[in-house]
Enzyme design. Structure first.
Site, PDB file in Angstrom:
ATOM      1  N   SER A 196       0.844  -1.186   0.000  1.00 57.41           N
ATOM      2  CA  SER A 196       0.000   0.000   0.000  1.00 57.41           C
ATOM      3  C   SER A 196       0.883   1.241   0.000  1.00 57.41           C
ATOM      4  CB  SER A 196      -0.916   0.009   1.232  1.00 57.41           C
ATOM      5  OG  SER A 196      -1.715   1.174   1.263  1.00 57.41           O
ATOM      6  N   LYS A 200      -3.703  -7.452   3.133  1.00 57.92           N
ATOM      7  CA  LYS A 200      -3.885  -6.315   2.216  1.00 57.92           C
ATOM      8  C   LYS A 200      -5.318  -6.270   1.693  1.00 57.92           C
ATOM      9  CE  LYS A 200      -2.611  -2.898  -0.528  1.00 57.92           C
ATOM     10  NZ  LYS A 200      -3.586  -2.868  -1.606  1.00 57.92           N
ATOM     11  N   HIS A 256      -7.320  -4.738   4.385  1.00 54.79           N
ATOM     12  CA  HIS A 256      -6.926  -3.324   4.411  1.00 54.79           C
ATOM     13  C   HIS A 256      -7.735  -2.528   3.392  1.00 54.79           C
ATOM     14  CE1 HIS A 256      -4.564  -0.129   2.402  1.00 54.79           C
ATOM     15  NE2 HIS A 256      -4.046   0.154   3.583  1.00 54.79           N
ATOM     16  N   ASN A 257      -7.840  -3.056   2.167  1.00 51.36           N
ATOM     17  CA  ASN A 257      -8.575  -2.343   1.132  1.00 51.36           C
ATOM     18  C   ASN A 257     -10.071  -2.338   1.393  1.00 51.36           C
ATOM     19  OD1 ASN A 257      -6.049  -2.139  -0.070  1.00 51.36           O
ATOM     20  ND2 ASN A 257      -6.876  -2.373  -2.117  1.00 51.36           N
ATOM     21  N   GLU A 259     -10.632   0.383   3.732  1.00 49.74           N
ATOM     22  CA  GLU A 259     -10.487   1.624   2.969  1.00 49.74           C
ATOM     23  C   GLU A 259     -11.796   1.997   2.272  1.00 49.74           C
ATOM     24  OE1 GLU A 259      -8.378   2.070  -1.162  1.00 49.74           O
ATOM     25  OE2 GLU A 259      -6.846   2.109   0.410  1.00 49.74           O
TER      26      GLU A 259
END
Length: 308
Positions: A121, A173, A176-177, A180
């Site tokens: 990221s 990840k 994480h997205n 987001e």
């Protein structure tokens, strides 16, 4: 350390430059020769082909992939297979689906090679700010690329970590997205509410600037929002069309598979999909339903719809 970087798009190119500035030797390859030459002018070594890239690396080699997720990764692995030697290490730093990374690790192991996944990221700001990296792989493989990870990260001991075996990096990840997506949607909805209040001519850029300091909702994402509102306060010329890379979808599906509710992320994903509809059939049908049961007026195309 020495490594080969395959894929020199925005992320791969900036990562290469950051590594070179950190004293590493990077051999870069992309399908477009001009892209390669652009990085050679900044200190990297260029390769005209995958074969040329591998020839310039000293065994045991480290090859870092920054290519689009999906079939492109598999095709690149197949192309590398006859070029690499047992013990060479392949790192997938793109946005691959974690289950694909687990599968690829098993496949690559059968070839006598090693494989790691690094969820990365940082976007276009990574060159300057450093990258947040979630690393999956065997401890000895992580140790081999640790010098590069320490250089790419915001600091040698911050912004990156070994989170588990192969697949764990891309799994973290992915989540994480997904988070987001939810954060972006919440900011967008809140600012939309303020923009729609006619009694208060609120300066949205000013509000974003206020919230950046001391507020519980302050974040780097809010800083970027403030910058966007400063450049274009009324969002003139911006089409309400929001893409998704797939990781939000994967996060929602994983939640379903694990019986973990993710309503915020799911709704944020649905809103992104809805944003791409030029001719929303569902809303038209809703209008007709209201007309049928309640006699509510139906707005025709081309007519100015009431704001409320």
């Amino acid at each position: 350390m020495q490594l080969g970087m395959i894929g020199l798009g925005k992320m791969g190119a900036n990562m290469t430059v950051r590594l070179v500035k950190g004293g590493h030797t990077v051999v870069g390859y992309a399908r477009t020769p001009a892209t390669v030459q652009g990085l050679v002018s900044q200190g990297a070594k260029g390769a005209s082909s995958l074969e040329d890239l591998i020839r310039q690396l000293t065994p045991p080699r480290t090859v870092w992939l920054m290519v689009p997720s999906g079939a492109t990764v598999d095709q690149t692995l197949e192309s590398l297979r006859p070029l690499l030697a047992p013990g060479d290490l392949i790192v997938d730093g793109g946005n691959s689906y974690y289950k694909d990374s687990v599968r690829r690790a098993s496949q690559v192991k059968g070839w006598g090679l090693r494989f790691m996944d690094v969820g990365t990221s940082g976007g276009i700001w990574g060159l300057e700010e450093g990258y947040s990296m979630m690393v999956g792989g065997a401890p000895e493989d992580v140790a081999q690329v640790r010098p590069a990870l320490e250089t790419l990260a915001p600091g040698p001991a911050k912004g990156w970590g070994h989170v588990g075996p192969v697949g764990a990096g891309h799994f973290v990840k992915m989540v994480h997205n997904g988070i987001e997506y939810g954060m972006m949607q919440a900011y967008a909805e809140g600012f939309a509410v303020m923009e729609a209040k006619p009694e208060f001519p609120i300066d949205l850029h000013q509000v974003a600037s206020i919230w950046r300091y001391g507020s519980v909702v302050r974040s780097w994402l809010l800083e970027l929002t403030e910058s966007a509102l400063e450049e274009n306060p009324t969002l003139v010329g911006v089409k309400a069309w929001v893409a998704d890379s797939g990781e939000g979808r994967w996060t929602v599906q994983e939640g379903l598979d694990l019986n973990v509710p993710t309503p915020v992320i799911a709704l944020a994903l649905e809103n992104r999909i809805r944003s791409r509809e030029d001719d929303p059939f569902a809303e038209k049908l809703l209008a007709l339903m209201r007309n049928k049961f309640g006699g509510h007026a139906v707005q025709t195309e081309g007519a100015a719809a009431p704001r409320k």
